[in-house]
Structure formats: C-alpha cells, structure tokens
Motif scaffolding. Structure first.
Motif, PDB file in Angstrom:
ATOM      1  N   ASP A  63     -40.223 139.650  89.806  1.00 59.14           N
ATOM      2  CA  ASP A  63     -39.402 138.795  90.141  1.00 59.14           C
ATOM      3  C   ASP A  63     -39.066 137.966  89.074  1.00 59.14           C
ATOM      4  OD1 ASP A  63     -38.266 137.264  92.329  1.00 59.14           O
ATOM      5  OD2 ASP A  63     -39.865 135.960  92.290  1.00 59.14           O
ATOM      6  N   GLY A  64     -38.777 138.549  87.876  1.00 60.10           N
ATOM      7  CA  GLY A  64     -38.145 137.952  86.836  1.00 60.10           C
ATOM      8  C   GLY A  64     -38.689 137.549  85.599  1.00 60.10           C
ATOM      9  N   SER A  65     -40.146 137.567  86.011  1.00 57.62           N
ATOM     10  CA  SER A  65     -41.080 136.971  85.177  1.00 57.62           C
ATOM     11  C   SER A  65     -41.079 138.259  83.637  1.00 57.62           C
ATOM     12  CB  SER A  65     -42.564 136.946  85.589  1.00 57.62           C
ATOM     13  OG  SER A  65     -43.107 138.466  85.687  1.00 57.62           O
ATOM     14  N   LEU A  66     -40.895 139.260  83.777  1.00 50.54           N
ATOM     15  CA  LEU A  66     -40.315 140.238  82.850  1.00 50.54           C
ATOM     16  C   LEU A  66     -38.938 140.475  83.038  1.00 50.54           C
ATOM     17  CD1 LEU A  66     -43.442 142.504  82.565  1.00 50.54           C
ATOM     18  CD2 LEU A  66     -43.010 140.343  81.029  1.00 50.54           C
ATOM     19  N   THR A  67     -38.057 140.358  81.812  1.00 50.73           N
ATOM     20  CA  THR A  67     -36.804 140.765  82.022  1.00 50.73           C
ATOM     21  C   THR A  67     -36.752 141.881  80.599  1.00 50.73           C
ATOM     22  OG1 THR A  67     -35.792 138.775  82.618  1.00 50.73           O
ATOM     23  CG2 THR A  67     -34.266 140.359  81.460  1.00 50.73           C
ATOM     24  N   VAL A  68     -36.169 143.085  81.092  1.00 48.14           N
ATOM     25  CA  VAL A  68     -36.058 144.155  80.163  1.00 48.14           C
ATOM     26  C   VAL A  68     -34.742 144.206  79.741  1.00 48.14           C
ATOM     27  CG1 VAL A  68     -36.712 146.641  79.600  1.00 48.14           C
ATOM     28  CG2 VAL A  68     -38.274 145.153  81.041  1.00 48.14           C
ATOM     29  N   GLU A  69     -34.376 144.227  78.413  1.00 49.00           N
ATOM     30  CA  GLU A  69     -32.945 144.142  77.783  1.00 49.00           C
ATOM     31  C   GLU A  69     -32.943 145.737  77.160  1.00 49.00           C
ATOM     32  OE1 GLU A  69     -30.161 141.965  74.468  1.00 49.00           O
ATOM     33  OE2 GLU A  69     -32.304 141.410  74.986  1.00 49.00           O
ATOM     34  N   VAL A  70     -32.224 146.376  77.746  1.00 51.40           N
ATOM     35  CA  VAL A  70     -32.022 147.868  77.039  1.00 51.40           C
ATOM     36  C   VAL A  70     -30.865 148.031  76.000  1.00 51.40           C
ATOM     37  CG1 VAL A  70     -31.527 150.135  77.830  1.00 51.40           C
ATOM     38  CG2 VAL A  70     -32.516 148.730  79.591  1.00 51.40           C
ATOM     39  N   LYS A  71     -31.592 148.772  75.276  1.00 53.69           N
ATOM     40  CA  LYS A  71     -30.554 148.816  73.872  1.00 53.69           C
ATOM     41  C   LYS A  71     -30.480 150.316  73.613  1.00 53.69           C
ATOM     42  CE  LYS A  71     -30.448 144.702  72.391  1.00 53.69           C
ATOM     43  NZ  LYS A  71     -29.270 143.740  72.198  1.00 53.69           N
ATOM     44  N   ALA A  72     -29.109 150.870  73.696  1.00 52.37           N
ATOM     45  CA  ALA A  72     -28.855 152.279  73.748  1.00 52.37           C
ATOM     46  C   ALA A  72     -29.094 152.567  72.070  1.00 52.37           C
ATOM     47  CB  ALA A  72     -27.462 152.615  73.962  1.00 52.37           C
ATOM     48  N   ALA A  73     -29.196 154.151  71.971  1.00 55.63           N
ATOM     49  CA  ALA A  73     -29.217 154.610  70.471  1.00 55.63           C
ATOM     50  C   ALA A  73     -28.126 154.015  69.726  1.00 55.63           C
ATOM     51  CB  ALA A  73     -29.260 155.974  70.605  1.00 55.63           C
ATOM     52  N   GLY A  74     -28.705 153.660  68.590  1.00 55.96           N
ATOM     53  CA  GLY A  74     -27.801 152.887  67.590  1.00 55.96           C
ATOM     54  C   GLY A  74     -27.544 151.398  67.648  1.00 55.96           C
ATOM     55  N   PHE A 254     -48.405 145.560  75.610  1.00 55.68           N
ATOM     56  CA  PHE A 254     -48.902 145.796  76.943  1.00 55.68           C
ATOM     57  C   PHE A 254     -50.094 145.074  77.478  1.00 55.68           C
ATOM     58  CE2 PHE A 254     -50.887 148.510  80.403  1.00 55.68           C
ATOM     59  CZ  PHE A 254     -49.967 148.702  81.281  1.00 55.68           C
ATOM     60  N   GLU A 255     -50.984 145.071  76.561  1.00 56.27           N
ATOM     61  CA  GLU A 255     -52.260 144.134  76.637  1.00 56.27           C
ATOM     62  C   GLU A 255     -52.018 142.943  76.982  1.00 56.27           C
ATOM     63  OE1 GLU A 255     -54.612 145.786  73.785  1.00 56.27           O
ATOM     64  OE2 GLU A 255     -55.138 147.641  74.763  1.00 56.27           O
ATOM     65  N   SER A 256     -51.024 142.238  76.518  1.00 53.49           N
ATOM     66  CA  SER A 256     -50.818 140.794  76.453  1.00 53.49           C
ATOM     67  C   SER A 256     -50.107 140.402  77.986  1.00 53.49           C
ATOM     68  CB  SER A 256     -49.645 140.353  75.307  1.00 53.49           C
ATOM     69  OG  SER A 256     -48.452 140.677  75.746  1.00 53.49           O
ATOM     70  N   LEU A 257     -49.741 141.282  78.680  1.00 50.40           N
ATOM     71  CA  LEU A 257     -49.012 141.323  79.930  1.00 50.40           C
ATOM     72  C   LEU A 257     -50.151 140.905  81.012  1.00 50.40           C
ATOM     73  CD1 LEU A 257     -46.433 144.054  80.014  1.00 50.40           C
ATOM     74  CD2 LEU A 257     -46.116 141.685  79.004  1.00 50.40           C
ATOM     75  N   THR A 258     -49.952 140.328  82.089  1.00 50.52           N
ATOM     76  CA  THR A 258     -50.768 140.052  83.275  1.00 50.52           C
ATOM     77  C   THR A 258     -50.945 141.507  83.781  1.00 50.52           C
ATOM     78  OG1 THR A 258     -49.008 139.864  84.949  1.00 50.52           O
ATOM     79  CG2 THR A 258     -49.774 137.730  83.481  1.00 50.52           C
ATOM     80  N   PRO A 259     -52.162 141.654  84.540  1.00 53.22           N
ATOM     81  CA  PRO A 259     -52.471 142.828  85.145  1.00 53.22           C
ATOM     82  C   PRO A 259     -51.131 143.123  86.122  1.00 53.22           C
ATOM     83  CG  PRO A 259     -54.515 141.495  85.104  1.00 53.22           C
ATOM     84  CD  PRO A 259     -53.421 140.652  84.514  1.00 53.22           C
ATOM     85  N   ALA A 260     -50.508 142.178  87.063  1.00 51.69           N
ATOM     86  CA  ALA A 260     -49.657 142.507  87.897  1.00 51.69           C
ATOM     87  C   ALA A 260     -48.170 142.927  86.961  1.00 51.69           C
ATOM     88  CB  ALA A 260     -48.901 141.200  88.690  1.00 51.69           C
ATOM     89  N   GLN A 261     -48.024 142.377  85.961  1.00 55.10           N
ATOM     90  CA  GLN A 261     -46.914 142.889  84.852  1.00 55.10           C
ATOM     91  C   GLN A 261     -46.953 144.127  84.752  1.00 55.10           C
ATOM     92  OE1 GLN A 261     -47.025 139.654  82.171  1.00 55.10           O
ATOM     93  NE2 GLN A 261     -45.318 138.605  83.268  1.00 55.10           N
ATOM     94  N   GLN A 262     -48.201 144.536  84.294  1.00 55.08           N
ATOM     95  CA  GLN A 262     -48.478 145.833  83.798  1.00 55.08           C
ATOM     96  C   GLN A 262     -48.453 146.848  84.933  1.00 55.08           C
ATOM     97  OE1 GLN A 262     -52.931 145.513  82.275  1.00 55.08           O
ATOM     98  NE2 GLN A 262     -52.051 144.578  80.454  1.00 55.08           N
ATOM     99  N   LYS A 263     -49.072 146.716  86.066  1.00 52.23           N
ATOM    100  CA  LYS A 263     -48.800 147.435  87.277  1.00 52.23           C
ATOM    101  C   LYS A 263     -47.350 147.868  87.653  1.00 52.23           C
ATOM    102  CE  LYS A 263     -51.318 149.212  89.403  1.00 52.23           C
ATOM    103  NZ  LYS A 263     -52.014 150.713  89.573  1.00 52.23           N
TER     104      LYS A 263
END
Length: 360
Positions: A63-74, A254-263
C-alpha cells in the motif's frame, strides 16, 4: 572484482561515503523508496517486464509503504555490476539472471539454469519443496543478499547462426554469445564464447563482432530483431531449459523491513515468476509462426551435436565441485530433477504423447 575494489572504482560514488549516502533509505511521511538495479535494458521484452512487475507488485501489496524505483542497465550501474552494487549497499536490490554471477560463485548458475538442467516446472518443484530456496538463501548469505526466484523464460531456443550447424566441429572458432555454465560448456566444443548484456547483443551480431547468439525464445528474439540479421534459428537448446530470474535484496536492507514488507517481497517475487513464465510461453507460438513467414529457417540440432553438448555439459558441471556449498546445490538439484522428471514423464509426458496422437 571484490566489493572494496568496486567501491573505489564505481562511477556512482568513488568512496565509501558516497555508497553510504546512496544506501540510506529515503523516507517521506513514513514511506520508503528502494532502488532496484537490473541487468536488463529498459523495455527488453519479458525480462524487463518481470523487473517492473515485481517492483509494482511490492508497491501495491505494501500500500505504498515501499516504493520500488527500477533502474535499467546503465542508468545507475552497468548490467553486470548490479550484484556488486547491491552487496556494497549502493543499491537496495537487483533483478537479474543469477548465472551472470558465476564469477562470484558458480552455484549461482543453478538459480537461472545449467546445461541439461531443469525445466521451469522442475525448477519450482526444487525451489519450493526440495531445498532450492534454502540453498539460494545460504548462498546469498555469503554475499549479504536475500534472494528470491522472480521470473522465468521457459525453455530457451538454441539460438541464431549465420550458417547451419551440421556437426560439433562447426562450433570450432565460432564467436557465440552465451552466458553461464552453458557458455563454458560450449567453449569446450571450440567456440569463442562471449558474455554480453542483452541490450548489446543486436549490435554485436549486426556488426559481425559475434557469429551467433542465444537470447530467449521466439517472442523476445523477434522483439530484439535478430531475424533482420540472420535466418538460421535453432529452436531447442541445451543450455537453458527453464531459465529462472532472481530478485535479490541487500540483506541489511531486507532485515530492516517490517515482516509484512518482507512477505510482500516474497509474494511479489513468486507471483512474478508465474506471470512472467506465462507471458513468454503464451507469446512464443505466434512469434515463431511470424518468424517463419519472414523467411527464418527453423532448425534442430542433430544427435551428434546433442551428444557433444551433453559430454561438455557433464564435464563443466562436475569441474565446479568444491567439497562445499556448490556440491550441496549440485547434488540437491540433480536429485530433485530426477524425482520430478520421472513422474512428469510417466504422467504428463505419456498423456501428451497420446493427445498428440489422437488430436494431431
């Protein structure tokens, strides 16, 4: 390159301080942004789609608590620098084919594909029920990573050639793009094997820098445009019968994330695997027909070539034995593959033979 050298020479920072600054999580109103680097050029059919799918799913599930920004090669680091970038903390996660990192450890090949290895179904059987995921995790611990299976191309094609391959001797001196342990095996047949990022393959083939290439399968290969350069296409290959893709997170992150975020990361990765496999397999049949209509000659390797590939593959896989984690992965993989294959052959294999006989 070790992690210390990478920190000193990377174009991103050049110093540990810069790496720390890039690794620091970005918070805004309790939300966190993670950077995903990839081995894929932006828009590469299927493989970049898998990276984007996983990123979008993680954002949606949390629900947006993590936003993943994708970077292509280069865009942040080069295609083959993503492993070091994540282990060094310069990026939070990568999406890649782990066999690009056999230089870090040859065991990584098994989480993409090895020559004469598992199909996609056999791979997930091993991964989820016969120890594969645990071994991926154990291997990742050595490098500070938490890894997940996150995409699959299905069985890959044998590749594109400028001439027909009539015997094993035709590989001698052939400049051919093939990563992983499959490439090492092909080298034993005399090929000059090149390991190029996907975004560089078309230009290398067009310029004559390589004589042939494997990429993925009809759909992705058609999108890449290889049919514009050469017309000899072998549709079954020995090197990647069910190539898995991986998402790996810096372990401290990864270990700094909440269990819900890890799941959420775990679930998004597993869903991406199945979605991506269906994406490739649902597109390949029609793409192959279009390639044939465009004048591509669809071929199969003869038994002499298969036999030579098989001998080279066995030699390559055995040569990596180290009395440690590689042996554990190798032995577990082969045991699971035999168990899965025996049942699939006796059930689905027998059924498909009869279905083809009756329905044509």
């Amino acid at each position: 390159m070790d992690r210390r050298s990478f920190l000193k020479t990377s174009a991103i920072g050049g110093s540990a301080a810069a790496a720390t600054a890039l690794a620091a999580p970005a918070y805004a109103q309790g939300k966190r942004t993670l950077t995903m680097v990839t081995t894929w050029g932006r828009g590469l059919a299927g493989v970049f789609d898998a990276a984007q799918r996983a990123a979008d799913s993680i954002t949606a599930i949390t629900d947006g608590s993590l936003t993943v920004e994708v970077k292509a090669a280069g865009e942040l680091v080069g295609a083959f620098e993503v492993f070091d970038a994540v282990t060094a903390g310069q990026a939070d996660m990568y999406h890649a084919a782990d066999y690009y990192f056999v230089g870090q450890h040859p065991g990584y090949a098994y989480f993409t594909s090895v020559p004469f290895g598992m199909t996609a179904q056999e791979l997930v059987n091993w991964y989820y029920f016969n120890g594969g995921a645990e071994m991926h995790d154990e291997l990742g611990e050595l490098f500070g990573l938490k890894s997940f299976l996150c995409g699959n191309t299905g069985a890959q094609a044998g590749g594109w050639f400028r001439k027909e391959i009539n015997g094993p001797e035709d590989f001698n001196g052939l400049k051919f793009r093939m990563p992983g342990l499959g490439g090492e095996a092909l080298g034993k047949l005399g090929a000059s094997v090149q390991n190029l990022p996907g975004s560089e393959v078309y230009q290398a083939l067009a310029s004559g820098a390589i004589d042939g290439t494997e990429w993925i399968g009809p759909w992705a290969d058609e999108k890449a445009g290889f049919q514009e350069i050469t017309k000899f296409y072998y549709t079954a290959g020995f090197h990647e019968p069910g190539a898995g893709l991986s998402l790996a997170v810096n372990r401290e992150v990864f270990e700094s994330l909440t269990p819900a975020q890890q799941k959420a990361i775990e679930i998004a990765s597993a869903e991406t695997h199945q979605w991506n496999l269906a994406q490739f397999l649902s597109n390949n049949g029609a793409a192959l027909q279009r390639l044939q209509s465009a004048g591509v000659k669809v071929l199969s390797f003869n038994d002499a070539v298969w036999d030579a590939m098989g001998a080279a593959a066995k030699e390559t896989l055995e040569s990596k034995r180290d009395g440690d984690i590689y042996d554990k992965i190798y032995d577990s993989y082969l045991t699971s593959m035999k168990a899965s294959s025996d049942w699939i052959k006796a059930s689905e294999g027998a059924y498909r033979t009869q279905r083809d006989r009756i329905l044509g």
